[in-house]
Enzyme design. Structure first.
Site, short mmCIF file in Angstrom:
data_model
loop_
_atom_site.label_atom_id
_atom_site.label_comp_id
_atom_site.label_asym_id
_atom_site.label_seq_id
_atom_site.Cartn_x
_atom_site.Cartn_y
_atom_site.Cartn_z
N ARG A 104 -16.05 -3.17 24.36
CA ARG A 104 -15.21 -2.33 23.50
C ARG A 104 -15.61 -2.55 22.06
NH1 ARG A 104 -8.81 -2.66 24.16
NH2 ARG A 104 -9.15 -4.50 22.89
N ASP A 200 -8.28 -12.66 24.90
CA ASP A 200 -9.55 -12.03 25.29
C ASP A 200 -10.04 -12.69 26.59
OD1 ASP A 200 -12.20 -10.59 23.59
OD2 ASP A 200 -12.46 -11.60 25.51
N ASP A 203 -13.74 -14.05 26.66
CA ASP A 203 -13.91 -15.28 25.88
C ASP A 203 -13.26 -16.47 26.58
OD1 ASP A 203 -15.40 -14.16 23.86
OD2 ASP A 203 -13.67 -13.74 22.57
C1 PRP Z 1 -12.32 -6.31 27.86
C2 PRP Z 1 -11.84 -6.32 29.30
C3 PRP Z 1 -11.99 -4.90 29.71
C4 PRP Z 1 -11.68 -4.15 28.44
C5 PRP Z 1 -10.28 -3.61 28.55
O1 PRP Z 1 -13.68 -6.32 27.80
O2 PRP Z 1 -12.55 -7.20 30.12
O3 PRP Z 1 -13.30 -4.57 30.15
O4 PRP Z 1 -11.76 -5.10 27.36
O5 PRP Z 1 -9.97 -2.84 27.46
P1 PRP Z 1 -9.75 -1.27 27.55
O6 PRP Z 1 -8.86 -1.03 28.73
O7 PRP Z 1 -9.07 -0.97 26.24
O8 PRP Z 1 -11.07 -0.60 27.67
P2 PRP Z 1 -14.49 -6.43 26.42
O9 PRP Z 1 -14.84 -5.08 25.92
O10 PRP Z 1 -13.75 -7.33 25.47
O11 PRP Z 1 -15.85 -7.09 26.87
P3 PRP Z 1 -16.13 -8.54 27.48
O12 PRP Z 1 -15.51 -8.58 28.86
O13 PRP Z 1 -17.61 -8.60 27.50
O14 PRP Z 1 -15.52 -9.56 26.56
N1 URA Z 2 -9.45 -7.01 26.51
C1 URA Z 2 -9.00 -8.27 26.68
O1 URA Z 2 -9.77 -9.17 27.06
N2 URA Z 2 -7.72 -8.53 26.42
C2 URA Z 2 -6.86 -7.58 26.02
O2 URA Z 2 -5.67 -7.89 25.80
C3 URA Z 2 -7.35 -6.27 25.85
C4 URA Z 2 -8.65 -6.01 26.12
#
Ligand code: PRP
Ligand code: URA
Length: 209
Positions: A104, A200, A203
């Site tokens: 995102r 997150d 993370d």
């Molecule tokens: C997070 C999570 C989802 C997304 C959800 O991923 O794991 O994939 O955000 O958010 P949304 O419903 O608003 O799209 P992120 O983009 O942070 O990537 P990551 O898993 O690599 O940290």
């Molecule tokens: N992605 C995450 O990891 N946490 C949230 O709360 C939203 C998006």
């Protein structure tokens, strides 16, 4: 919301509370994500395809049902969905695993695809898309668009924590997809993070912050 299952099981509620707690460290966080995925998977895989196979008991030969693991595809959305994979493979060890990479944008919250590799004959498989967080729903909607563009038809989506906004976006975009959420939280905050949520997920699983 006939296609949405929100879990009420006390074990799932208990483990999600531990997951939310900011004092839960990486090792326990990973274990909990896997355990919750297994508990949710038990229900989400209720209609798994079965093959009839011949076996021999100590008494006689017989034809009995066995899970047709080759007809199943698990597709985590990277990164955080990876944390759920082993929890589902504990139930269906011979399932094939695809990957969709999405991140995102921190400011716009719009998802961007960076990787997509799916098992072959995807159109013939039951596909379980995994992502612990369903926030705006953008990542789930786009990931499922990609799967459908490649021929995927029978799709389920599993998230551990969902926001109402994400459930709405996902069910409106893909009314044919069955959605399983470990719990439904209150709302999104101004940064599109789920409240109360768990922070997150990526993370916390990978210890990157
Ligand atoms: C997070 C999570 C989802 C997304 C959800 O991923 O794991 O994939 O955000 O958010 P949304 O419903 O608003 O799209 P992120 O983009 O942070 O990537 P990551 O898993 O690599 O940290
Ligand atoms: N992605 C995450 O990891 N946490 C949230 O709360 C939203 C998006």
């Amino acid at each position: 919301m006939s296609n949405v299952t929100i879990f009420e099981h006390p074990l799932i509620k208990h483990k999600i509370t531990l997951l939310r707690d900011k004092s839960t460290g990486t090792k326990d966080f990973r274990t909990l994500i896997e355990e919750i995925a297994t508990l949710m998977g038990y229900e989400a895989l209720r209609d798994l395809p079965l093959d009839q196979v011949e076996i021999e008991t100590p008494i006689c030969k017989t034809v009995q049902p066995m899970v047709a693991g080759k007809k199943l595809a698990i597709v985590p959305i990277l990164r955080a969905g990876l944390g759920m994979v082993n929890g589902i493979l504990a139930l269906v060890p011979s399932a094939k695993v695809g990957h969709i990479g999405m991140y995102r944008d921190e400011k716009t919250h719009i998802p961007h695809e960076y990787y997509c590799k799916l098992p072959e004959n995807i159109g013939e498989r039951l596909i379980i898309v995994l992502d612990p967080m369903l926030a705006t729903g953008g990542s789930a909607v786009d990931a499922i668009n990609l799967i459908k563009q490649r021929g995927g038809k029978h799709i389920k989506f599993m998230s551990i924590i969902a926001a109402p906004e994400g459930v709405k976006a996902l069910t409106e975009a893909h009314p044919d997809v069955e959605v399983y959420c470990g719990c439904l939280d209150e709302r999104l905050n101004e940064n599109a993070y789920i409240v109360p949520g768990l922070g997150d997920a990526g993370d916390r699983i990978f210890g990157t912050k």
